[in-house]
Design a protein around this motif. Structure first.
Motif, PDB file in Angstrom:
ATOM      1  N   LYS A 112       0.827  -1.205   0.000  1.00 20.87           N
ATOM      2  CA  LYS A 112       0.000   0.000   0.000  1.00 20.87           C
ATOM      3  C   LYS A 112       0.865   1.260   0.000  1.00 20.87           C
ATOM      4  O   LYS A 112       0.581   2.228  -0.734  1.00 20.87           O
ATOM      5  CB  LYS A 112      -0.926  -0.004   1.225  1.00 20.87           C
ATOM      6  N   THR A 153     -10.023   7.769  -5.829  1.00 21.40           N
ATOM      7  CA  THR A 153      -9.791   7.138  -4.524  1.00 21.40           C
ATOM      8  C   THR A 153     -11.126   6.787  -3.855  1.00 21.40           C
ATOM      9  O   THR A 153     -11.310   5.676  -3.336  1.00 21.40           O
ATOM     10  CB  THR A 153      -8.986   8.069  -3.608  1.00 21.40           C
ATOM     11  N   THR A 154     -12.067   7.725  -3.906  1.00 19.40           N
ATOM     12  CA  THR A 154     -13.393   7.485  -3.330  1.00 19.40           C
ATOM     13  C   THR A 154     -14.105   6.344  -4.042  1.00 19.40           C
ATOM     14  O   THR A 154     -14.703   5.458  -3.399  1.00 19.40           O
ATOM     15  CB  THR A 154     -14.249   8.758  -3.422  1.00 19.40           C
ATOM     16  N   GLN A 157     -12.442   3.006  -3.130  1.00 17.31           N
ATOM     17  CA  GLN A 157     -12.760   2.606  -1.757  1.00 17.31           C
ATOM     18  C   GLN A 157     -14.185   2.068  -1.661  1.00 17.31           C
ATOM     19  O   GLN A 157     -14.447   1.089  -0.934  1.00 17.31           O
ATOM     20  CB  GLN A 157     -12.581   3.804  -0.820  1.00 17.31           C
ATOM     21  N   THR A 158     -15.110   2.679  -2.403  1.00 11.64           N
ATOM     22  CA  THR A 158     -16.496   2.192  -2.413  1.00 11.64           C
ATOM     23  C   THR A 158     -16.565   0.779  -2.982  1.00 11.64           C
ATOM     24  O   THR A 158     -17.268  -0.097  -2.443  1.00 11.64           O
ATOM     25  CB  THR A 158     -17.386   3.128  -3.255  1.00 11.64           C
ATOM     26  N   LEU A 160     -14.132  -1.418  -3.034  1.00 11.96           N
ATOM     27  CA  LEU A 160     -13.486  -2.326  -2.084  1.00 11.96           C
ATOM     28  C   LEU A 160     -14.428  -2.672  -0.928  1.00 11.96           C
ATOM     29  O   LEU A 160     -14.501  -3.840  -0.493  1.00 11.96           O
ATOM     30  CB  LEU A 160     -12.206  -1.679  -1.537  1.00 11.96           C
ATOM     31  N   GLU A 161     -15.156  -1.689  -0.454  1.00  8.82           N
ATOM     32  CA  GLU A 161     -16.104  -1.933   0.645  1.00  8.82           C
ATOM     33  C   GLU A 161     -17.207  -2.895   0.200  1.00  8.82           C
ATOM     34  O   GLU A 161     -17.599  -3.801   0.952  1.00  8.82           O
ATOM     35  CB  GLU A 161     -16.709  -0.605   1.100  1.00  8.82           C
ATOM     36  N   ASN A 226      -4.439   2.587  -7.428  1.00 12.16           N
ATOM     37  CA  ASN A 226      -5.398   3.052  -6.425  1.00 12.16           C
ATOM     38  C   ASN A 226      -5.972   1.887  -5.636  1.00 12.16           C
ATOM     39  O   ASN A 226      -6.160   1.983  -4.416  1.00 12.16           O
ATOM     40  CB  ASN A 226      -6.532   3.842  -7.101  1.00 12.16           C
ATOM     41  N   ASN A 230      -5.214   1.130  -1.479  1.00  7.42           N
ATOM     42  CA  ASN A 230      -6.336   1.149  -0.530  1.00  7.42           C
ATOM     43  C   ASN A 230      -6.810  -0.251  -0.117  1.00  7.42           C
ATOM     44  O   ASN A 230      -7.726  -0.380   0.701  1.00  7.42           O
ATOM     45  CB  ASN A 230      -7.524   1.900  -1.155  1.00  7.42           C
ATOM     46  N   GLU A 232      -7.294  -3.908   1.524  1.00  6.60           N
ATOM     47  CA  GLU A 232      -7.141  -4.490   2.859  1.00  6.60           C
ATOM     48  C   GLU A 232      -7.240  -6.017   2.752  1.00  6.60           C
ATOM     49  O   GLU A 232      -7.969  -6.560   1.914  1.00  6.60           O
ATOM     50  CB  GLU A 232      -8.237  -3.985   3.802  1.00  6.60           C
TER      51      GLU A 232
END
Length: 339
Positions: A112, A153-154, A157-158, A160-161, A226, A230, A232
């Motif tokens: 990361k 990035t946003t 991340q969305t 990935l969630e 990206n 980000n 996990e």
């Protein structure tokens, strides 16, 4: 009396000759000072049109050489940015390989960090410019191509969630990453309508050296880095994806970025080919310029040494004419009649 009338005629002839000598001396003096045979095109007679055409061709050649020089500078800077981007993406891929080799000691945080650092440099390279003109924008040279890094990035991340909580499976997650639009990746709204950029290297020869910041190479690397910056590791009992799903996603993103690197190498091959064509045309123009300048020199240039010799000879004749004129002026008809 007849003799004195004849003397008057001789005096008039001498004066006319003096004027002729002075005119010739003026011509040779101009040749000595300017190095040219004549001062106006019309004096060159049949060569006049050729001289004007050659001079027009020289102006065109200078314009083409200027265009080529500008394009070559742009290509050189573009190639530097492409090299740096490829290097940064390679660093991330190497970091992944190193961590995969550790097995159970795999450290996602290292990946990361490397990805986040590389991403900043990639973003700067996409916005590379010379003066106030951006290089990876085609004809849209006045607008910054990559404007909203926070947007991608946003969006990442969305995605990935959604993957971690089971809203989408691994295959859908990867597809959602790979199909993000230019707007979702943070590119300028005007970049999509940019046209290819060409260097006018000759009258009918334009060289395309376009590489856009939103081509597949850059886009793959931006999206892939990206995700890696980000990502996990799924937590067993909390997140839906398994460790195998994680490695599947990681390997797929690895190949996605790798494909982006290959695409940028293809772009480098394109700019290298353009640079080679431009250099060939530049060499041809310089040879043509040298030939035209030689022709013009042979047509227009005066023999300064010869002109100087003739000028000095005429100067001697002029001085002699002045002396004869002075003698004849003392033998005037009025003086003869007065005696």
């Amino acid at each position: 009396m007849a003799n004195n009338v004849s003397t008057l005629g001789q005096q008039i002839n001498l004066i006319s000759r003096v004027k002729s000598i002075q005119a010739q001396m003026s011509t040779y003096q101009q040749q000595i000072s300017t190095g040219l045979k004549y001062q106006t095109f019309k004096d060159y007679g049949a060569d006049s049109m050729r001289i004007q055409r050659y001079r027009s061709d020289l102006v065109d050649i200078e314009g083409f050489v200027y265009n080529i020089d500008i394009a070559q500078v742009n290509i050189e800077q573009m190639d530097t940015a492409l090299n740096e981007t490829i290097e940064q993406a390679g660093n991330v891929l190497s970091a992944i390989n190193i961590q995969l080799a550790k097995g159970s000691e795999f450290d996602i945080e290292t990946i990361k960090q490397v990805a986040a650092t590389a991403l900043q440099l990639v973003e700067a390279n996409m916005n590379a410019k010379i003066g106030d003109r951006y290089l990876f924008t085609g004809t849209d040279v006045s607008n910054k191509p990559y404007v909203s890094p926070g947007v991608v990035t946003t969006n990442v991340q969305t995605r990935l969630e959604d993957w971690l909580d089971g809203t989408v499976n691994t295959s859908t997650f990867l597809n959602n990453v790979k199909t993000m639009t230019d707007n979702q990746l943070g590119y300028s709204g005007t970049l999509g309508s940019a046209k290819n950029i060409y260097a006018r290297a000759d009258v009918t020869f334009d060289v395309d050296y376009t590489v856009l910041a939103n081509n597949d190479g850059f886009k793959n690397i931006v999206a892939g880095l990206n995700v890696l910056a980000n990502m996990e590791m799924p937590v067993e009992g909390t997140d839906v994806p398994t460790k195998d799903d994680f490695h599947t996603a990681l390997n797929d993103i690895y190949k996605f970025v790798q494909d982006g690197v290959q695409n940028l190498r293809n772009s480098q091959a394109k700019t290298a080919s353009a640079a080679g064509a431009l250099q060939t045309m530049r060499d041809n123009h310089l040879n043509d310029r040298q030939t035209l300048q030689k022709i013009l020199e042979n047509t227009e240039s005066a023999d300064v040494t010869d002109a100087a010799v003739k000028f000095q000879a005429l100067q001697g004749q002029l001085e002699a004419s002045y002396r004869v004129t002075a003698i004849l002026s003392q033998l005037s008809l009025s003086r003869f009649l007065g005696t």
